[in-house]
Design a protein around this motif. Structure first.
Motif, PDB file in Angstrom:
ATOM      1  N   TYR A  36       0.808  -1.218   0.000  1.00 50.55           N
ATOM      2  CA  TYR A  36       0.000   0.000   0.000  1.00 50.55           C
ATOM      3  C   TYR A  36       0.844   1.272   0.000  1.00 50.55           C
ATOM      4  CZ  TYR A  36       0.619   0.262   5.142  1.00 50.55           C
ATOM      5  OH  TYR A  36       1.126   0.341   6.418  1.00 50.55           O
ATOM      6  N   SER A  37       2.166   1.147   0.132  1.00 54.23           N
ATOM      7  CA  SER A  37       3.030   2.322   0.090  1.00 54.23           C
ATOM      8  C   SER A  37       4.479   1.879   0.004  1.00 54.23           C
ATOM      9  CB  SER A  37       2.833   3.193   1.340  1.00 54.23           C
ATOM     10  OG  SER A  37       3.662   4.339   1.289  1.00 54.23           O
ATOM     11  N   SER A  38       5.316   2.826  -0.357  1.00 57.66           N
ATOM     12  CA  SER A  38       6.759   2.627  -0.293  1.00 57.66           C
ATOM     13  C   SER A  38       7.262   3.204   1.029  1.00 57.66           C
ATOM     14  CB  SER A  38       7.437   3.339  -1.464  1.00 57.66           C
ATOM     15  OG  SER A  38       8.824   3.479  -1.227  1.00 57.66           O
ATOM     16  N   VAL A  39       8.349   2.658   1.549  1.00 56.54           N
ATOM     17  CA  VAL A  39       8.885   3.165   2.815  1.00 56.54           C
ATOM     18  C   VAL A  39       9.336   4.620   2.694  1.00 56.54           C
ATOM     19  CG1 VAL A  39       9.587   0.899   3.668  1.00 56.54           C
ATOM     20  CG2 VAL A  39      11.203   2.246   2.291  1.00 56.54           C
ATOM     21  N   ARG A  40       9.704   5.051   1.498  1.00 59.44           N
ATOM     22  CA  ARG A  40      10.177   6.434   1.313  1.00 59.44           C
ATOM     23  C   ARG A  40       9.023   7.426   1.242  1.00 59.44           C
ATOM     24  NH1 ARG A  40      11.205   4.173  -3.753  1.00 59.44           N
ATOM     25  NH2 ARG A  40      13.364   3.779  -3.143  1.00 59.44           N
ATOM     26  N   ASP A  41       7.792   6.927   1.092  1.00 57.19           N
ATOM     27  CA  ASP A  41       6.645   7.810   0.919  1.00 57.19           C
ATOM     28  C   ASP A  41       5.856   8.051   2.202  1.00 57.19           C
ATOM     29  OD1 ASP A  41       7.200   8.177  -1.770  1.00 57.19           O
ATOM     30  OD2 ASP A  41       6.029   6.426  -2.376  1.00 57.19           O
ATOM     31  N   VAL A  42       6.368   7.555   3.327  1.00 58.87           N
ATOM     32  CA  VAL A  42       5.749   7.849   4.620  1.00 58.87           C
ATOM     33  C   VAL A  42       6.755   8.644   5.457  1.00 58.87           C
ATOM     34  CG1 VAL A  42       4.227   5.839   4.581  1.00 58.87           C
ATOM     35  CG2 VAL A  42       6.507   5.632   5.614  1.00 58.87           C
ATOM     36  N   THR A  43       6.263   9.295   6.489  1.00 56.58           N
ATOM     37  CA  THR A  43       7.134  10.145   7.321  1.00 56.58           C
ATOM     38  C   THR A  43       8.199   9.322   8.022  1.00 56.58           C
ATOM     39  OG1 THR A  43       5.212  11.568   7.688  1.00 56.58           O
ATOM     40  CG2 THR A  43       7.144  11.930   9.094  1.00 56.58           C
ATOM     41  N   GLY A  44       7.829   8.139   8.476  1.00 57.19           N
ATOM     42  CA  GLY A  44       8.793   7.296   9.166  1.00 57.19           C
ATOM     43  C   GLY A  44       8.256   5.908   9.446  1.00 57.19           C
ATOM     44  N   ILE A  45       9.190   4.975   9.642  1.00 53.59           N
ATOM     45  CA  ILE A  45       8.881   3.615  10.085  1.00 53.59           C
ATOM     46  C   ILE A  45       9.415   3.506  11.508  1.00 53.59           C
ATOM     47  CG2 ILE A  45       9.219   1.151   9.702  1.00 53.59           C
ATOM     48  CD1 ILE A  45       7.803   2.427   7.355  1.00 53.59           C
ATOM     49  N   ILE A  46       8.550   3.176  12.458  1.00 50.42           N
ATOM     50  CA  ILE A  46       8.982   3.030  13.850  1.00 50.42           C
ATOM     51  C   ILE A  46       9.009   1.550  14.198  1.00 50.42           C
ATOM     52  CG2 ILE A  46       8.601   3.723  16.238  1.00 50.42           C
ATOM     53  CD1 ILE A  46       6.935   6.054  15.242  1.00 50.42           C
ATOM     54  N   THR A  47      10.162   1.084  14.678  1.00 53.00           N
ATOM     55  CA  THR A  47      10.313  -0.330  15.030  1.00 53.00           C
ATOM     56  C   THR A  47      11.136  -0.445  16.306  1.00 53.00           C
ATOM     57  OG1 THR A  47      10.874  -2.526  14.160  1.00 53.00           O
ATOM     58  CG2 THR A  47      12.407  -0.735  13.656  1.00 53.00           C
ATOM     59  N   ASP A  48      11.388  -1.675  16.733  1.00 53.70           N
ATOM     60  CA  ASP A  48      12.149  -1.904  17.958  1.00 53.70           C
ATOM     61  C   ASP A  48      13.607  -2.225  17.640  1.00 53.70           C
ATOM     62  OD1 ASP A  48      12.443  -5.119  18.085  1.00 53.70           O
ATOM     63  OD2 ASP A  48      10.468  -4.598  17.297  1.00 53.70           O
ATOM     64  N   ALA A  49      14.409  -2.338  18.688  1.00 55.40           N
ATOM     65  CA  ALA A  49      15.851  -2.520  18.535  1.00 55.40           C
ATOM     66  C   ALA A  49      16.234  -3.893  18.012  1.00 55.40           C
ATOM     67  CB  ALA A  49      16.541  -2.266  19.876  1.00 55.40           C
ATOM     68  N   GLY A  50      15.267  -4.776  17.811  1.00 51.32           N
ATOM     69  CA  GLY A  50      15.575  -6.107  17.294  1.00 51.32           C
ATOM     70  C   GLY A  50      15.888  -6.148  15.810  1.00 51.32           C
ATOM     71  N   ILE A  51      15.680  -5.051  15.094  1.00 45.79           N
ATOM     72  CA  ILE A  51      15.971  -5.021  13.657  1.00 45.79           C
ATOM     73  C   ILE A  51      17.473  -5.200  13.439  1.00 45.79           C
ATOM     74  CG2 ILE A  51      16.117  -2.488  13.655  1.00 45.79           C
ATOM     75  CD1 ILE A  51      15.041  -2.553  10.774  1.00 45.79           C
ATOM     76  N   ASP A  52      17.846  -6.029  12.458  1.00 44.01           N
ATOM     77  CA  ASP A  52      19.277  -6.279  12.242  1.00 44.01           C
ATOM     78  C   ASP A  52      19.905  -5.136  11.449  1.00 44.01           C
ATOM     79  OD1 ASP A  52      19.660  -7.136   9.213  1.00 44.01           O
ATOM     80  OD2 ASP A  52      17.817  -8.087   9.913  1.00 44.01           O
ATOM     81  N   GLY A  53      21.218  -5.001  11.609  1.00 43.23           N
ATOM     82  CA  GLY A  53      21.947  -3.887  11.020  1.00 43.23           C
ATOM     83  C   GLY A  53      21.872  -3.834   9.504  1.00 43.23           C
ATOM     84  N   LYS A  54      21.896  -4.987   8.857  1.00 42.10           N
ATOM     85  CA  LYS A  54      21.844  -5.026   7.395  1.00 42.10           C
ATOM     86  C   LYS A  54      20.517  -4.473   6.873  1.00 42.10           C
ATOM     87  CE  LYS A  54      22.274  -8.175   3.439  1.00 42.10           C
ATOM     88  NZ  LYS A  54      22.466  -9.606   3.028  1.00 42.10           N
ATOM     89  N   THR A  55      19.413  -4.921   7.500  1.00 42.93           N
ATOM     90  CA  THR A  55      18.089  -4.443   7.089  1.00 42.93           C
ATOM     91  C   THR A  55      17.967  -2.948   7.325  1.00 42.93           C
ATOM     92  OG1 THR A  55      17.086  -6.585   7.569  1.00 42.93           O
ATOM     93  CG2 THR A  55      15.612  -4.694   7.476  1.00 42.93           C
ATOM     94  N   TYR A  56      18.457  -2.491   8.466  1.00 45.99           N
ATOM     95  CA  TYR A  56      18.420  -1.066   8.792  1.00 45.99           C
ATOM     96  C   TYR A  56      19.148  -0.249   7.726  1.00 45.99           C
ATOM     97  CZ  TYR A  56      19.259   3.261  11.412  1.00 45.99           C
ATOM     98  OH  TYR A  56      19.321   4.573  11.801  1.00 45.99           O
ATOM     99  N   SER A  57      20.332  -0.695   7.356  1.00 42.93           N
ATOM    100  CA  SER A  57      21.131   0.024   6.350  1.00 42.93           C
ATOM    101  C   SER A  57      20.452   0.014   4.986  1.00 42.93           C
ATOM    102  CB  SER A  57      22.523  -0.595   6.248  1.00 42.93           C
ATOM    103  OG  SER A  57      23.219  -0.478   7.470  1.00 42.93           O
ATOM    104  N   GLN A  58      19.887  -1.120   4.607  1.00 43.45           N
ATOM    105  CA  GLN A  58      19.203  -1.219   3.313  1.00 43.45           C
ATOM    106  C   GLN A  58      18.036  -0.237   3.234  1.00 43.45           C
ATOM    107  OE1 GLN A  58      18.210  -5.399   3.188  1.00 43.45           O
ATOM    108  NE2 GLN A  58      19.964  -5.904   1.881  1.00 43.45           N
TER     109      GLN A  58
END
Length: 253
Positions: free
Chosen positions: A219-241
């Motif tokens: 329903y949207s691209s991640v770049r088309d919303v103000t922000g994605i809020i998640t917890d600290a469990g996200i891995d570094g590679k995914t965060y960087s991508q």
């Protein structure tokens, strides 16, 4: 202590001790007997919890206990995400709270003294925020999805487009490695698109288990919303991508 945090603590005691007494919990948390009884009634949704006269028992197997511990961990992460989301809310703003398990924590943690207008298409969220004395609630109607008590369809989308929201909090079933935000129920994807079009700021709330997976419709691209809020469990590679894709990713801690 927030209601949900207290219930998580009670469930931890159940997992460890196997039994809790209402009187002892009242003393531990400094709340009324009625409050603890409501907490225990809500914990009946957790696998293995059985109410008794004067308290509750945990009767689950080892596998159930492991599952219960995972539930606690994820509910804590969802609450952290919700609290971070609420840090972006200002007094007198018009807020849309979407249907979803993580967005429900936004409703649960909305401060009692809040002065806001809350719009939602979910009856559970209406029930959660309606006791705030200074919050006005606008219910968006339409066809109701019985499992989630959320409304969807062309009527819902048309109603949403009549409003202008300052900030919206959306749920998602997954965020793919392709940078798109997914939902598993196509009619609700249309509702989310309407919310995005009618809101000045849009935050998508997802726990870290929902990245790099796909679902039925985006329903949207991640770049088309103000922000994605998640917890600290996200891995570094995914965060960087995601950052490289232009995503404003916010870690709740």
């Amino acid at each position: 202590m927030f209601k949900n945090k207290r219930q998580n603590e009670i469930f931890k005691i159940l997992l460890k001790e196997g039994e809790v007494k209402t009187k002892e919990l009242c003393q531990k948390f400094g709340v009324s007997d009625m409050t603890i009884r409501r907490d225990l009634d809500q914990l009946l949704n957790m696998q293995g919890v059985v109410r008794t006269h004067g308290g509750a028992l945990y009767s689950g197997s080892f596998a159930d206990k492991k599952f219960g511990a995972e539930q606690i961990a994820m509910s804590h992460a969802k609450e952290q995400i919700a609290v971070r989301a609420l840090s972006f809310v200002e007094p007198d703003q018009r807020i849309f709270i979407d249907s979803g398990t993580t967005t429900m924590y936004v409703a649960k943690n909305l401060p009692i003294e809040s002065h806001n207008i809350v719009l939602t298409n979910n009856l559970r969220i209406v029930n959660e925020v309606s006791d705030r004395p200074h919050v006005s609630v606008i219910i968006i109607g339409g066809s109701m999805r019985k499992g989630t008590l959320s409304c969807y369809g062309s009527q819902t989308e048309d109603q949403i487009r009549n409003y202008h929201m300052d900030i919206a909090f959306l749920g998602a079933s997954s965020i793919g490695s392709d940078g798109f935000i997914y939902d598993g129920y196509p009619p609700e994807a249309g509702v989310k698109k309407s919310i995005i079009a009618s809101s000045r700021k849009v935050y998508v709330l997802v726990d870290s288990t929902k990245f790099n997976t796909f679902n039925l419709i985006n329903y949207s691209s991640v770049r088309d919303v103000t922000g994605i809020i998640t917890d600290a469990g996200i891995d570094g590679k995914t965060y960087s991508q995601l950052k490289n894709m232009g995503c404003n990713i916010i870690i709740a801690e």
